[in-house]
Design a protein around this motif. Structure first.
Motif, PDB file in Angstrom:
ATOM      1  N   VAL A 376       0.456 -20.498 -31.603  1.00 41.69           N
ATOM      2  CA  VAL A 376      -0.503 -19.675 -32.323  1.00 41.69           C
ATOM      3  C   VAL A 376       0.211 -18.979 -33.472  1.00 41.69           C
ATOM      4  O   VAL A 376       1.425 -18.761 -33.442  1.00 41.69           O
ATOM      5  N   GLU A 377      -0.555 -18.638 -34.487  1.00 45.42           N
ATOM      6  CA  GLU A 377      -0.066 -17.871 -35.630  1.00 45.42           C
ATOM      7  C   GLU A 377      -1.006 -16.696 -35.848  1.00 45.42           C
ATOM      8  O   GLU A 377      -2.200 -16.774 -35.517  1.00 45.42           O
ATOM      9  N   ALA A 378      -0.500 -15.618 -36.427  1.00 46.07           N
ATOM     10  CA  ALA A 378      -1.340 -14.459 -36.697  1.00 46.07           C
ATOM     11  C   ALA A 378      -0.880 -13.788 -37.977  1.00 46.07           C
ATOM     12  O   ALA A 378       0.302 -13.840 -38.344  1.00 46.07           O
ATOM     13  N   ALA A 379      -1.833 -13.169 -38.656  1.00 45.53           N
ATOM     14  CA  ALA A 379      -1.544 -12.393 -39.864  1.00 45.53           C
ATOM     15  C   ALA A 379      -2.560 -11.265 -39.947  1.00 45.53           C
ATOM     16  O   ALA A 379      -3.699 -11.417 -39.500  1.00 45.53           O
ATOM     17  N   ALA A 380      -2.136 -10.130 -40.492  1.00 41.66           N
ATOM     18  CA  ALA A 380      -3.025  -8.980 -40.610  1.00 41.66           C
ATOM     19  C   ALA A 380      -2.853  -8.338 -41.978  1.00 41.66           C
ATOM     20  O   ALA A 380      -1.743  -8.292 -42.516  1.00 41.66           O
ATOM     21  N   VAL A 381      -3.964  -7.827 -42.511  1.00 42.80           N
ATOM     22  CA  VAL A 381      -3.962  -7.124 -43.795  1.00 42.80           C
ATOM     23  C   VAL A 381      -4.728  -5.820 -43.610  1.00 42.80           C
ATOM     24  O   VAL A 381      -5.845  -5.827 -43.059  1.00 42.80           O
ATOM     25  N   TYR A 382      -4.127  -4.727 -44.046  1.00 45.20           N
ATOM     26  CA  TYR A 382      -4.784  -3.422 -43.977  1.00 45.20           C
ATOM     27  C   TYR A 382      -4.938  -2.870 -45.394  1.00 45.20           C
ATOM     28  O   TYR A 382      -3.994  -2.875 -46.188  1.00 45.20           O
ATOM     29  N   ARG A 383      -6.138  -2.388 -45.729  1.00 40.79           N
ATOM     30  CA  ARG A 383      -6.394  -1.830 -47.057  1.00 40.79           C
ATOM     31  C   ARG A 383      -7.050  -0.463 -46.876  1.00 40.79           C
ATOM     32  O   ARG A 383      -8.170  -0.371 -46.362  1.00 40.79           O
ATOM     33  N   PRO A 384      -6.367   0.641 -47.265  1.00 36.67           N
ATOM     34  CA  PRO A 384      -6.967   1.972 -47.113  1.00 36.67           C
ATOM     35  C   PRO A 384      -8.128   2.173 -48.078  1.00 36.67           C
ATOM     36  O   PRO A 384      -8.258   1.474 -49.088  1.00 36.67           O
ATOM     37  N   GLU A 385      -8.968   3.143 -47.736  1.00 36.73           N
ATOM     38  CA  GLU A 385     -10.142   3.438 -48.562  1.00 36.73           C
ATOM     39  C   GLU A 385      -9.717   3.962 -49.934  1.00 36.73           C
ATOM     40  O   GLU A 385      -9.018   4.971 -50.037  1.00 36.73           O
ATOM     41  N   GLY A 386     -10.148   3.283 -50.988  1.00 38.24           N
ATOM     42  CA  GLY A 386      -9.919   3.728 -52.366  1.00 38.24           C
ATOM     43  C   GLY A 386      -8.480   4.145 -52.616  1.00 38.24           C
ATOM     44  O   GLY A 386      -7.531   3.479 -52.224  1.00 38.24           O
ATOM     45  N   ARG A 387      -8.272   5.318 -53.243  1.00 34.93           N
ATOM     46  CA  ARG A 387      -6.951   5.858 -53.510  1.00 34.93           C
ATOM     47  C   ARG A 387      -6.808   7.253 -52.912  1.00 34.93           C
ATOM     48  O   ARG A 387      -5.965   8.040 -53.348  1.00 34.93           O
ATOM     49  N   THR A 388      -7.628   7.550 -51.891  1.00 33.05           N
ATOM     50  CA  THR A 388      -7.563   8.883 -51.311  1.00 33.05           C
ATOM     51  C   THR A 388      -6.426   9.021 -50.313  1.00 33.05           C
ATOM     52  O   THR A 388      -6.070  10.127 -49.929  1.00 33.05           O
ATOM     53  N   ALA A 389      -5.869   7.917 -49.871  1.00 32.64           N
ATOM     54  CA  ALA A 389      -4.751   7.914 -48.917  1.00 32.64           C
ATOM     55  C   ALA A 389      -5.110   8.590 -47.606  1.00 32.64           C
ATOM     56  O   ALA A 389      -4.252   9.093 -46.915  1.00 32.64           O
ATOM     57  N   ARG A 390      -6.394   8.594 -47.280  1.00 35.63           N
ATOM     58  CA  ARG A 390      -6.784   9.143 -45.978  1.00 35.63           C
ATOM     59  C   ARG A 390      -6.484   8.098 -44.904  1.00 35.63           C
ATOM     60  O   ARG A 390      -6.905   6.952 -45.019  1.00 35.63           O
ATOM     61  N   VAL A 391      -5.780   8.509 -43.853  1.00 38.19           N
ATOM     62  CA  VAL A 391      -5.408   7.579 -42.803  1.00 38.19           C
ATOM     63  C   VAL A 391      -6.597   7.388 -41.873  1.00 38.19           C
ATOM     64  O   VAL A 391      -7.106   8.354 -41.314  1.00 38.19           O
ATOM     65  N   GLY A 392      -7.061   6.151 -41.723  1.00 36.69           N
ATOM     66  CA  GLY A 392      -8.231   5.875 -40.906  1.00 36.69           C
ATOM     67  C   GLY A 392      -7.866   5.439 -39.508  1.00 36.69           C
ATOM     68  O   GLY A 392      -6.714   5.490 -39.088  1.00 36.69           O
ATOM     69  N   GLY A 393      -8.895   4.973 -38.780  1.00 38.14           N
ATOM     70  CA  GLY A 393      -8.716   4.653 -37.375  1.00 38.14           C
ATOM     71  C   GLY A 393      -8.652   3.172 -37.070  1.00 38.14           C
ATOM     72  O   GLY A 393      -8.780   2.784 -35.908  1.00 38.14           O
ATOM     73  N   ASP A 394      -8.441   2.309 -38.086  1.00 40.53           N
ATOM     74  CA  ASP A 394      -8.321   0.876 -37.816  1.00 40.53           C
ATOM     75  C   ASP A 394      -7.044   0.584 -37.037  1.00 40.53           C
ATOM     76  O   ASP A 394      -5.990   1.154 -37.329  1.00 40.53           O
ATOM     77  N   TRP A 395      -7.129  -0.318 -36.052  1.00 42.49           N
ATOM     78  CA  TRP A 395      -5.943  -0.722 -35.311  1.00 42.49           C
ATOM     79  C   TRP A 395      -6.114  -2.160 -34.818  1.00 42.49           C
ATOM     80  O   TRP A 395      -7.226  -2.678 -34.737  1.00 42.49           O
ATOM     81  N   TYR A 396      -4.991  -2.790 -34.538  1.00 38.78           N
ATOM     82  CA  TYR A 396      -5.039  -4.130 -33.967  1.00 38.78           C
ATOM     83  C   TYR A 396      -3.847  -4.299 -33.035  1.00 38.78           C
ATOM     84  O   TYR A 396      -2.899  -3.515 -33.062  1.00 38.78           O
ATOM     85  N   LYS A 397      -3.926  -5.333 -32.190  1.00 36.72           N
ATOM     86  CA  LYS A 397      -2.873  -5.573 -31.213  1.00 36.72           C
ATOM     87  C   LYS A 397      -2.812  -7.045 -30.848  1.00 36.72           C
ATOM     88  O   LYS A 397      -3.843  -7.677 -30.603  1.00 36.72           O
ATOM     89  N   THR A 398      -1.603  -7.612 -30.867  1.00 35.84           N
ATOM     90  CA  THR A 398      -1.361  -8.938 -30.301  1.00 35.84           C
ATOM     91  C   THR A 398      -0.151  -8.822 -29.385  1.00 35.84           C
ATOM     92  O   THR A 398       0.812  -8.126 -29.708  1.00 35.84           O
ATOM     93  N   ARG A 399      -0.203  -9.504 -28.261  1.00 39.01           N
ATOM     94  CA  ARG A 399       0.909  -9.438 -27.306  1.00 39.01           C
ATOM     95  C   ARG A 399       0.873 -10.668 -26.411  1.00 39.01           C
ATOM     96  O   ARG A 399      -0.196 -11.101 -25.984  1.00 39.01           O
TER      97      ARG A 399
END
Length: 604
Positions: A376-399
């Motif tokens: 298997v292969e995996a890739a992830a991309v995270y893009r914050p909202e606009g340019r406010t640099a507010r840290v959101g609650g998105d998360w992911y996990k592979t194990r």
């Protein structure tokens, strides 16, 4: 001198802590003194209880002993095992003793008589019983004369039921106490079984935790958690993983409660004393606190304890679960500092965005290298909202799980900032540990829902939790109020059908919510996309139209094929996010791409 202990429930060092002229060091020392006094008093209470229930060991003349034995023997003739049978019992790896039911004239059970034991039972007694706790075994004697405290356990019922039904009974947990001539008492805990043995009964017992030791140790190491039982009667400690959680060397002895008080920082000594006081004297069912250790290495422990006591007796044991939460506290501190920096210097958005990115990197890890070994292969991309640099609650996990299956999950905790980070971290770490139980994804999702519900009314989240079974090329997944995954196959894309009954409620809404799983058979080259709703939602738009736009974009990006390799899969995911995100984003956007790699996978 008086035999009565001082009442710790009334004499406490609180008055000393507020005494005029008492410095911080003196106050901290008095909390240790109070803890030592409390433990001494409880040991005295246990000693009184043991003395009241002790078995008298009196020397008797041989003739008198024989007369006493005959007078106590049952009317029915004793049928004891022949020597070859004892040899067979000695071959058993379990501790065992032989019991003879003594029947009255009507055929009802009048008593149970102890006939003998095997070699393993003798070794168990030598290693667990206090020296001199039992008189020498000279023949058949009433069982509950020899072991009186067994009468308060399930053993009598199990013996009677095995004799009546002629069927094996147990295993059941039995806890009882035994004391020696010096007054030292031990608490014994075993899993007991009773089986018919001709006209006799065979009682076997074992500690019970060995079958689960390896799995428990793996889960404890993963979650940095341990359990411990402090025996307040003799000061001994039984524990699994306590040395690792405390940072002790393998050669160092486990600390008793007083020594633990010396290991914590001065500001943690009063809470520790209060917790032990409440469990031992007020018999609170659970106490929960944080302890800061000063030695051997600074760290923070979460300490959850409960009392264990015999029926109508004093609290004998303090049972606790300890978890090393140092990294969690450190992450929380870093998060608070990052948020303060963002609020104070909003004009430095680029610098704050870098802080937020580093914070997310500390919470959301890279993909394990073992994925490639499971095709298997995996890739992830995270893009914050606009340019406010507010840290959101998105998360992911592979194990990669011990079973060889692959855990894949993506979720979105409600809101932004510290609350969202805290909830996302709790859900992610909880899932990482719970997945090692081997339970189905439906059960894992239900447990995550309980974690979110326990966090407060505002702590809600959505998630897709999946497990890939390599042997069957099967993906089983649940949906808790989250957008449905997308399957890319043969350069086309479509939304996967929801689980039977539809997606479940978001996590943290209803504690009794149950979840069902969908099953998706995969082929080599298939790509499954998990994503957060920030990728598609736009203010004033329609969700169905937004989902259709995502499916079209996913298919357009795969029209020329997605070459094999993590880098190509990562590039595809980034192009997809770039196409769908702009200044109108209302939330952070995350995409997790998961691809099944086959030996015959075409390269284009």
């Amino acid at each position: 001198m008086t035999d009565e202990p001082v009442g710790t429930d009334e004499v406490r060092p609180a008055e000393a802590s507020s005494a005029v002229g008492a410095g911080p060091g003196e106050r901290d020392g008095r909390w240790l003194q109070a803890l030592e006094l409390l433990l001494t008093e409880q040991r005295f209470r246990i000693g009184q209880y043991v003395a009241a229930h002790a078995v008298p060991v009196c020397p008797v003349e041989p003739a008198e002993e024989e007369r006493h034995r005959r007078s106590r023997a049952p009317a029915a003739p004793l049928k004891v095992p022949e020597p070859p049978v004892w040899q067979l019992l000695d071959a058993l790896p379990l501790a065992a003793m032989v019991i003879l039911p003594a029947l009255d004239e009507a055929g009802a059970i009048a008593d149970f008589c102890y006939v003998g034991h095997n070699v393993t039972a003798r070794r168990y007694a030598e290693s667990h019983f206090p020296p001199g706790a039992l008189p020498p075994h000279t023949g058949t004697v009433p069982l509950f004369e020899r072991f009186p405290n067994l009468a308060d356990t399930p053993v009598p019922r199990m013996l009677a039921e095995a004799h009546r039904t002629r069927r094996p009974q147990g295993p059941e947990s039995a806890e009882w106490s035994l004391s020696g001539p010096d007054g030292r008492a031990v608490r014994l805990s075993s899993e007991v079984r009773v089986a018919p043995f001709g006209e006799l009964l065979l009682v076997t017992w074992e500690r019970g935790e060995m079958a689960r030791a390896r799995m428990a140790e793996a889960a404890q190491n993963l979650a940095r958690v341990c359990w411990a039982e402090w025996n307040l009667g003799d000061g001994t400690v039984e524990a699994t993983g306590l040395d690792k959680v405390l940072g002790l060397a393998a050669s160092q002895p486990l600390p008793d409660l007083l020594e633990l008080g010396r290991m914590v920082t001065p500001d943690s000594r009063e809470p520790l004393y209060q917790a032990v006081h409440d469990v031992v004297l007020r018999e609170r069912q659970v106490v929960d606190l944080e302890l800061r250790l000063a030695t051997p290495h600074p760290r923070v422990l979460r300490f959850i304890a409960e009392p264990v006591r015999p029926r109508l007796g004093p609290v004998w044991t303090l049972r606790a679960v300890c978890r090393d939460v140092t990294s969690d506290v450190h992450s929380r501190t870093l998060a608070e500092q990052a948020m303060q920096e963002a609020r104070a210097q909003r004009e430095r958005a680029d610098a704050v965005a870098d802080v937020a990115e580093r914070l997310r990197d500390a919470i959301v890890p890279r993909f394990p290298a073992e994925l490639g070994g499971h095709d298997v292969e995996a890739a992830a991309v995270y893009r914050p909202e606009g340019r406010t640099a507010r840290v959101g609650g998105d998360w992911y996990k592979t194990r990669i799980l011990p079973t060889g299956q692959v855990l894949i999950a993506l979720g979105d905790a409600r809101g932004h900032g510290l609350d969202a980070i805290t909830l996302m971290a709790k859900l992610r770490y909880a899932l990482a540990g719970l997945a090692f139980t081997g339970e189905a994804v439906e059960e894992l999702t239900g447990w995550l829902n309980l974690v979110a519900c326990d966090d407060g009314a505002e702590s809600t989240a959505t998630a897709v939790v999946a497990r890939y079974h390599p042997g069957r090329a099967l993906l089983r997944w649940t949906c808790a109020g989250h957008p449905l995954p997308i399957l890319i196959r043969d350069r086309t894309a479509r939304l996967l059908d929801p689980p039977p009954g539809g997606p479940g409620m978001p996590l943290g809404v209803l504690p009794d919510e149950t979840y069902t799983a969908a099953e998706t058979a995969l082929r080599p080259g298939d790509v499954v996309l998990l994503y957060s709703d920030g990728l598609i939602e736009r203010r004033g738009s329609d969700l169905d139209r937004d989902a259709s736009r995502l499916v079209r974009a996913a298919a357009d990006g795969a029209r020329d094929g997605i070459p094999p390799g993590d880098e190509a899969l990562d590039a595809y995911a980034r192009r997809l996010v770039d196409r769908l995100t702009d200044h109108r984003m209302q939330d952070d956007a995350t995409v997790l791409a998961f691809r099944l790699v086959g030996r015959d996978l075409p390269g284009g």
